[in-house]
Motif scaffolding. Structure first.
Motif, PDB file in Angstrom:
ATOM      1  N   ASP B  59       0.801  -1.227   0.000  1.00 40.41           N
ATOM      2  CA  ASP B  59       0.000   0.000   0.000  1.00 40.41           C
ATOM      3  C   ASP B  59       0.833   1.276   0.000  1.00 40.41           C
ATOM      4  N   ILE B  60       2.052   1.205   0.580  1.00 42.11           N
ATOM      5  CA  ILE B  60       2.859   2.426   0.733  1.00 42.11           C
ATOM      6  C   ILE B  60       4.313   2.177   0.324  1.00 42.11           C
ATOM      7  N   PRO B  61       4.579   1.871  -0.942  1.00 39.77           N
ATOM      8  CA  PRO B  61       5.950   1.540  -1.352  1.00 39.77           C
ATOM      9  C   PRO B  61       6.858   2.739  -1.609  1.00 39.77           C
ATOM     10  N   GLU B  62       6.274   3.934  -1.690  1.00 40.12           N
ATOM     11  CA  GLU B  62       7.063   5.102  -2.082  1.00 40.12           C
ATOM     12  C   GLU B  62       8.174   5.373  -1.077  1.00 40.12           C
ATOM     13  N   GLY B  63       9.389   5.541  -1.596  1.00 39.11           N
ATOM     14  CA  GLY B  63      10.536   5.838  -0.749  1.00 39.11           C
ATOM     15  C   GLY B  63      11.257   4.598  -0.250  1.00 39.11           C
ATOM     16  N   TYR B  64      10.734   3.422  -0.630  1.00 39.43           N
ATOM     17  CA  TYR B  64      11.317   2.159  -0.192  1.00 39.43           C
ATOM     18  C   TYR B  64      11.619   1.253  -1.385  1.00 39.43           C
ATOM     19  N   SER B  65      12.562   0.364  -1.205  1.00 44.61           N
ATOM     20  CA  SER B  65      12.771  -0.736  -2.132  1.00 44.61           C
ATOM     21  C   SER B  65      13.099  -1.971  -1.302  1.00 44.61           C
ATOM     22  N   VAL B  66      13.112  -3.129  -1.951  1.00 42.93           N
ATOM     23  CA  VAL B  66      13.384  -4.369  -1.235  1.00 42.93           C
ATOM     24  C   VAL B  66      14.309  -5.241  -2.057  1.00 42.93           C
ATOM     25  N   SER B  67      14.868  -6.215  -1.367  1.00 42.51           N
ATOM     26  CA  SER B  67      15.748  -7.176  -2.023  1.00 42.51           C
ATOM     27  C   SER B  67      15.531  -8.539  -1.403  1.00 42.51           C
ATOM     28  N   ARG B  68      15.403  -9.557  -2.260  1.00 47.38           N
ATOM     29  CA  ARG B  68      15.308 -10.929  -1.767  1.00 47.38           C
ATOM     30  C   ARG B  68      16.176 -11.810  -2.656  1.00 47.38           C
ATOM     31  N   GLU B  69      17.430 -11.925  -2.263  1.00 49.24           N
ATOM     32  CA  GLU B  69      18.398 -12.727  -3.011  1.00 49.24           C
ATOM     33  C   GLU B  69      18.391 -14.178  -2.543  1.00 49.24           C
ATOM     34  N   LYS B  70      18.007 -14.395  -1.294  1.00 48.82           N
ATOM     35  CA  LYS B  70      17.911 -15.741  -0.752  1.00 48.82           C
ATOM     36  C   LYS B  70      16.543 -15.922  -0.108  1.00 48.82           C
ATOM     37  N   LYS B  71      16.067 -17.143  -0.096  1.00 49.06           N
ATOM     38  CA  LYS B  71      14.721 -17.415   0.393  1.00 49.06           C
ATOM     39  C   LYS B  71      14.529 -16.955   1.830  1.00 49.06           C
ATOM     40  N   GLU B  72      15.525 -17.090   2.660  1.00 45.31           N
ATOM     41  CA  GLU B  72      15.360 -16.811   4.069  1.00 45.31           C
ATOM     42  C   GLU B  72      15.534 -15.336   4.441  1.00 45.31           C
ATOM     43  N   ARG B  73      15.974 -14.517   3.494  1.00 47.92           N
ATOM     44  CA  ARG B  73      16.327 -13.141   3.829  1.00 47.92           C
ATOM     45  C   ARG B  73      15.575 -12.147   2.961  1.00 47.92           C
ATOM     46  N   PHE B  74      15.015 -11.139   3.619  1.00 46.76           N
ATOM     47  CA  PHE B  74      14.256 -10.098   2.921  1.00 46.76           C
ATOM     48  C   PHE B  74      14.678  -8.757   3.488  1.00 46.76           C
ATOM     49  N   SER B  75      15.224  -7.908   2.638  1.00 42.21           N
ATOM     50  CA  SER B  75      15.766  -6.633   3.095  1.00 42.21           C
ATOM     51  C   SER B  75      14.895  -5.472   2.632  1.00 42.21           C
TER      52      SER B  75
END
Lengths: 114, 115
Positions: B59-75
């Motif tokens: 709902d509120i992605p502005e100003g953020y990004s994410v990364s998921r290079e491995k299944k167990e980790r979400f940044s």
């Protein structure tokens, strides 16, 4: 999109009394309604949920009721105890998959006075 | 018991800094979520991921990004932190399939202050 409103924002009850928290939702397609409890300084945890094919669900001292026609659902806690003091969040979604995002209400701070 | 671990409990950053919030889960869950918690506003979804390298806006992605290079980790990444991003950030995970939106397991949260 979905809008979930939760009332009251704070609720104070005497130990042993009942507490009721109410939520309304806007999307008539919503069919899954969980409740999360967050104790002070701790993570939210699922305490009970209900799907749209049932009108009521109970688990010991807690129960949830759903009125699809009126688009509202409620959490009922009976015989409240001090350990029930927490912030409670209701939520709604239109499905069970991750893509059907949960929309949360604003939360209710419940205080149970001994 | 599912464990969702957020790397920092408290974080203080300056305006304009790039900020990384890390989340690791140990139950092989496919779905991972980032929420923001503000008083009176409940929990609002920023981003979620249903698989490695996959991401969807919330709902509120502005100003953020994410990364998921491995299944167990979400940044969660704040490219240039601003004071209105001061908040409690909660990571969550859940199992895929029927009920994937059910039973979210939350981390303990990261209280971010942007000065």
């Amino acid at each position: 999109g979905e809008n979930v409103e939760q009332h009251p924002s704070t609720l104070s009850v005497q130990e042993g009394d009942s507490a009721v928290i109410k939520c309304t939702y806007s999307d008539s397609a919503s069919n899954y309604f969980p409740w999360y409890k967050q104790e002070l300084g701790k993570r939210p945890q699922l305490i009970i949920d209900i799907r749209s094919n049932v009108g009521e669900k109970k688990d010991q001292r807690i129960a949830v009721t759903l009125n699809k026609t009126a688009k509202h659902f409620s959490l009922h806690i009976t015989e409240t105890q001090p350990e029930d003091s927490a912030v409670y969040f209701c939520a709604a979604s239109t499905g069970y998959n991750a893509g059907n995002m949960l929309t949360f209400g604003g939360g209710t701070r419940l205080m149970v006075k001994p | 018991d599912v464990k969702v671990t957020q790397s920092s409990r408290y974080l203080v950053k300056r305006t304009g800094e790039k900020v990384f919030l890390e989340c690791v889960q140990d139950m092989d869950h496919e779905n991972m979520f980032w929420y923001r918690q503000d008083p009176g506003l409940g929990l609002r979804l920023i981003y979620f991921s249903y698989d490695v390298k996959m991401k969807e806006k919330g709902d509120i992605p502005e100003g953020y990004s994410v990364s998921r290079e491995k299944k167990e980790r979400f940044s969660l990444i704040l490219e240039s932190a601003s004071t209105n991003q001061t908040s409690m950030y909660l990571c969550a995970s859940s199992l895929e399939g029927f009920g994937a939106n059910e039973k979210l397991f939350f981390g303990s949260g990261t209280q971010l202050s942007v000065l």
